[in-house]
Design an enzyme around this catalytic site. Structure first.
Site, mmCIF file in Angstrom:
data_model
loop_
_atom_site.group_PDB
_atom_site.id
_atom_site.type_symbol
_atom_site.label_atom_id
_atom_site.label_comp_id
_atom_site.label_asym_id
_atom_site.label_seq_id
_atom_site.Cartn_x
_atom_site.Cartn_y
_atom_site.Cartn_z
ATOM 1 C CD GLU A 1 12.514 -38.569 25.353
ATOM 2 O OE1 GLU A 1 13.390 -38.122 24.508
ATOM 3 O OE2 GLU A 1 13.161 -39.418 26.287
ATOM 4 C CE LYS B 1 14.220 -43.185 24.218
ATOM 5 N NZ LYS B 1 14.622 -43.320 25.209
ATOM 6 C CD GLU C 1 13.298 -47.858 25.071
ATOM 7 O OE1 GLU C 1 13.933 -47.064 24.966
ATOM 8 O OE2 GLU C 1 13.465 -48.647 25.862
ATOM 9 C CD GLU D 1 20.527 -43.431 30.736
ATOM 10 O OE1 GLU D 1 19.599 -44.330 30.603
ATOM 11 O OE2 GLU D 1 21.362 -43.082 29.930
#
Length: 366
Positions: free
Chosen positions: A319, A322, A328, A265
């Site tokens: 997203e 999250k 985030e 990541e």
């Protein structure tokens, strides 16, 4: 020496160019699904295959709908086992049952390349997970072997956050944490060396800003004077190279410099809470744009020149569910409708980012 004919020169050039591009590092993306507005896995698989540069995908579970969607696409997959399952996987029966349920129905139609057991367990700090990781990796590897020859190409690993170094130091003097060197990192690396599997790390310069005097330009690959390592006499033009070389140095100090490093990541958020000056589109575009160019070019690092790093960018989509700070929700390269959040270079035929640091330009030399 005889001079080459024009045909021989052409074939030499063609071979050189082919070798350059056929040996470039794999570049993939993390596909998270903590959102209520994402397209179907089948649509996602088609988008990645037909529209993006990505040839590999990492997911944070073994979602069967996702695994079925990527069947026969040629895209390789990394799947993840939750941290809580680590202690149980040391049991041979449990490991075999896991393989039977989560791998056998899908591979090799879906090309599962890695199984990541847990995620950032040292950062989370649960002793049962830390102590159980190597036994689980060994037992799961044996379960894959017993399942049949078609599963021998799947490698077992685990993704590690970079809170694993002892103190703050220059890359060439980095060492693993003293409390975990012999009991954890050495056995982990021995497993990787014996099984020819990679040591997977999650290097995020964004989360290292506090230890680099908030030097955002250095973190996102913009042109700076660089940071000099007096021990190695190397100058670092960016934070990612520094983090990679710290990892390599710590591994080499234990005798495992030959183990491959995979970037599980890395990325940069495009939006943050008020007052967060680091998380914005310009910085995200600079980081991921330069990152893609760097990885594809295979230039390596000061201590690992010309080293090709398989890399997974975090993340494919924004997203919206999250938890945590606004950042985030905003690591994604794309909106749920597949439109780019900013220009990163991830689209195969899309616009290229305006890179401010020319140091990663690719040169084809014959």
């Amino acid at each position: 020496m005889k001079s080459l004919t024009s045909l021989q020169l052409f074939l030499l050039l063609l071979t050189t160019v082919f070798n350059l591009f056929s040996s470039t590092a794999a570049i993939g993306v993390n596909y998270g699904m903590v959102s209520d507005n994402l397209p179907s896995p089948t649509e996602v698989a088609n988008f990645i295959k037909t529209k993006t540069i990505f040839d590999s995908v990492k997911i944070f579970d073994t979602n069967p709908d996702v695994l079925r969607a990527f069947a026969n696409t040629g895209i390789t997959m990394t799947v993840t086992i939750p941290n809580g399952e680590i202690p149980n996987l040391a049991n041979e029966g449990a490991a075999s049952a896991w393989v039977n349920a989560n791998i056998q129905p899908f591979h090799p139609q879906t090309k599962i390349k890695y199984i990541s057991i847990g995620n950032e367990i040292v950062l989370i700090g649960n002793p049962a997970h830390i102590n159980g990781l190597v036994p689980a990796m060994r037992t799961l590897t044996e379960a894959l072997r017993k399942a049949g020859p078609q599963f021998q190409d799947i490698k077992v690993t685990s993704a590690h956050a970079l809170n694993m170094f002892q103190g703050l130091t220059v890359p060439s003097l980095a060492r693993f944490r003293v409390d975990l060197t012999e009991t954890f990192f050495k056995p982990v690396l021995q497993f990787h060396q014996q099984n020819k599997s990679p040591f997977m790390i999650n290097p995020y310069p964004y989360f290292e800003l506090n230890v680099m005097s908030n030097n955002i330009d250095f973190a996102v690959f913009r042109k700076t004077p660089g940071v000099f390592d007096p021990a190695s006499k190397k100058t670092y033009s960016n934070a990612l190279d520094s983090l990679l070389d710290k990892t390599y140095t710590a591994m080499s100090a234990l005798g495992f410099g030959d183990v491959d490093i995979v970037i599980g990541e890395t990325g940069w958020p495009s939006l943050g809470d008020p007052g967060n000056k680091a998380a914005d589109m310009d910085n995200a575009a600079s980081y991921n744009g330069h990152l893609i160019r760097k990885i594809v070019s295979g230039v390596g690092t000061p201590l690992m020149p010309n080293k090709k790093f398989e890399t997974y960018i975090f993340a494919l989509f924004k997203e919206n569910q999250k938890p945590g700070p606004l950042t985030e929700k905003n690591w994604g390269l794309f909106q749920p409708d597949f439109s780019p959040v900013y220009t990163s270079g991830a689209l195969r035929d899309g616009p290229q980012p305006n890179l401010s640091n020319p140091g990663f330009d690719v040169e084809v030399k014959v």
